[in-house]
Design a protein around this motif. Structure first.
Motif, short mmCIF file in Angstrom:
data_model
loop_
_atom_site.label_atom_id
_atom_site.label_comp_id
_atom_site.label_asym_id
_atom_site.label_seq_id
_atom_site.Cartn_x
_atom_site.Cartn_y
_atom_site.Cartn_z
N ASP A 79 7.84 -11.09 6.41
CA ASP A 79 9.11 -10.40 6.64
C ASP A 79 8.97 -8.88 6.51
O ASP A 79 9.71 -8.13 7.14
N ASN A 80 8.02 -8.44 5.68
CA ASN A 80 7.87 -7.01 5.42
C ASN A 80 6.61 -6.42 6.05
O ASN A 80 6.26 -5.27 5.77
N ASN A 81 5.90 -7.21 6.85
CA ASN A 81 4.68 -6.75 7.51
C ASN A 81 3.69 -6.20 6.49
O ASN A 81 3.11 -5.12 6.65
N ALA A 82 3.50 -6.97 5.44
CA ALA A 82 2.61 -6.56 4.34
C ALA A 82 1.28 -7.30 4.45
O ALA A 82 1.19 -8.35 5.10
N PRO A 83 0.23 -6.80 3.83
CA PRO A 83 -1.05 -7.52 3.81
C PRO A 83 -0.87 -8.90 3.19
O PRO A 83 -0.06 -9.09 2.27
N ALA A 123 -1.88 3.86 -6.62
CA ALA A 123 -1.05 4.14 -5.44
C ALA A 123 -0.89 2.89 -4.58
O ALA A 123 0.19 2.61 -4.05
N THR A 124 -1.97 2.12 -4.42
CA THR A 124 -1.93 0.91 -3.60
C THR A 124 -0.98 -0.12 -4.19
O THR A 124 -0.15 -0.70 -3.48
N GLU A 125 -1.08 -0.34 -5.49
CA GLU A 125 -0.19 -1.32 -6.11
C GLU A 125 1.26 -0.88 -6.03
O GLU A 125 2.16 -1.69 -5.76
N GLN A 126 1.50 0.40 -6.24
CA GLN A 126 2.87 0.89 -6.18
C GLN A 126 3.43 0.80 -4.76
O GLN A 126 4.61 0.49 -4.56
N ALA A 127 2.58 1.04 -3.78
CA ALA A 127 3.02 0.94 -2.38
C ALA A 127 3.33 -0.51 -2.02
O ALA A 127 4.32 -0.80 -1.33
N LEU A 128 2.48 -1.44 -2.46
CA LEU A 128 2.74 -2.85 -2.23
C LEU A 128 4.03 -3.29 -2.94
O LEU A 128 4.82 -4.07 -2.39
N THR A 129 4.23 -2.80 -4.15
CA THR A 129 5.43 -3.13 -4.91
C THR A 129 6.68 -2.67 -4.16
O THR A 129 7.67 -3.41 -4.05
N ALA A 130 6.64 -1.46 -3.64
CA ALA A 130 7.79 -0.93 -2.90
C ALA A 130 8.00 -1.70 -1.60
O ALA A 130 9.13 -2.05 -1.24
N GLU A 165 -9.35 -1.04 2.62
CA GLU A 165 -8.77 -1.99 3.56
C GLU A 165 -7.34 -2.35 3.16
O GLU A 165 -6.45 -2.41 4.01
N LEU A 166 -7.13 -2.59 1.88
CA LEU A 166 -5.81 -3.00 1.42
C LEU A 166 -4.78 -1.88 1.57
O LEU A 166 -3.62 -2.13 1.88
N SER A 167 -5.22 -0.65 1.37
CA SER A 167 -4.29 0.49 1.42
C SER A 167 -4.14 1.09 2.81
O SER A 167 -3.31 1.98 3.02
N GLN A 168 -4.92 0.60 3.76
CA GLN A 168 -5.03 1.24 5.08
C GLN A 168 -3.68 1.44 5.77
O GLN A 168 -3.40 2.49 6.33
N ASN A 169 -2.83 0.42 5.76
CA ASN A 169 -1.57 0.49 6.48
C ASN A 169 -0.36 0.63 5.56
O ASN A 169 0.78 0.33 5.96
N LEU A 170 -0.60 1.06 4.34
CA LEU A 170 0.49 1.25 3.38
C LEU A 170 0.93 2.71 3.37
O LEU A 170 0.14 3.61 3.69
#
Length: 307
Positions: A79-83, A123-130, A165-170
């Motif tokens: 739904d959120n286009n997340a990894p 930053a990656t975890e916070q971006a995923l959280t948001a 890789e995980l942060s690439q599209n965040l």
């Protein structure tokens, strides 16, 4: 939509991805049968008996765990286009989920750990959280155990991510330059407290035994933790103090300290060494022209000066 597969946690030994997850769990397992208490147990084949576990030791992060504290969170990544996470652990009663992302290269929080991966991890975890609207106050200290049958466990087959890789599209830009302070959440608290305390610990480590150093680290960690709007649990603070004190008394730290002192001594000697003076006796060597030894030259000179 990507294919996710529900597996039977009781047969975790027969599921390669769950067997690998078990293998990566800390040797001393942070665990509990209920949410509001913590036990520390040696990892055994009975690790699946605990409903909640800590996937990471205090000084290493291999798994990023997010708490999606809302109904129908199973397909929130879509739904959120997340990894896509490697594991999804679902509460069968309310649909709330924990997403578990596995890192190919774990990030460490030791005294000599590089700061760049820690900042990118934060930053990656916070971006995923948001992005996934996950609980910002969740620390991952205890999370739903993918090996326990109290939960529905799903695997995706996605290979572990590198941080890049995980942060690439965040959207990291808004995280790296936040409009509100981010250090009260997740790894900001952990790494912030760790970095602050370890610097102080290095200064006093040589003067104290392990118990004394641990108590000092614990006191410092508690002091820093109390500054946060949402402090970490006491057990997490103890874990930070234990990690720092243990490292400062380890052979690896003692060796690194000896090497550092040796380099400083070598550098100091090179800097302070007097450069040759063209007119000095050590340069002109007058004893050579006189056909005598250096020691004889200076012995005669001392006698002459004493007259």
């Amino acid at each position: 939509m990507e294919c996710i597969k529900r597996v039977d946690p009781q047969k975790w030994k027969e599921v390669p991805l769950l067997a690998e997850l078990y293998h990566n769990l800390p040797t001393t397992l942070r665990c509990s049968t209920v949410k509001n208490s913590t036990l520390f147990r040696k990892k055994t084949d009975r690790a699946n008996t605990y409903a909640y576990v800590g996937y990471n030791p205090p000084n290493i992060t291999r798994y990023i765990v997010l708490d999606l504290d809302y109904c129908d969170a199973l397909f929130a990544y879509y739904d959120n286009n997340a990894p896509l996470p490697q594991f999804i652990i679902r509460n069968p009663e309310n649909g709330h989920c924990h997403y578990v992302y596995q890192l190919k290269d774990p990030v460490t929080f030791y005294g000599r750990s590089r700061s760049a991966p820690i900042r990118l991890l934060t930053a990656t975890e916070q971006a995923l959280t948001a992005l996934l609207n996950a609980d910002r106050g969740f620390t991952g200290y205890l999370a739903k155990n993918a090996l326990n049958c109290n939960h529905d466990t799903y695997i995706t087959g996605v290979k572990p991510y590198t941080l890049n890789e995980l942060s690439q599209n965040l959207d990291l830009e808004s995280i790296e330059n936040p409009s509100v302070a981010m250090n009260d959440h997740t790894y900001g608290r952990n790494s912030g407290t760790f970095d602050a305390v370890r610097v102080q610990a290095y200064k006093i480590a040589g003067k104290l035994n392990y118990t004394e150093l641990y108590n000092e680290c614990l006191s410092l960690a508690e002091s820093y933790n109390n500054r946060y709007d949402k402090p970490m649990s006491y057990n997490e603070v103890k874990g930070i103090a234990k990690s720092i004190a243990g490292y400062c008394k380890s052979q690896a730290y003692i060796r690194s300290l000896s090497e550092l002192q040796a380099r400083k001594g070598s550098k100091g000697g090179k800097v302070s060494k007097r450069k040759p003076v063209a007119t000095s006796e050590r340069t002109t060597k007058p004893w050579v022209d006189l056909g005598i030894s250096q020691s004889t030259y200076y012995r005669r000179k001392r006698k002459s000066d004493s007259r």
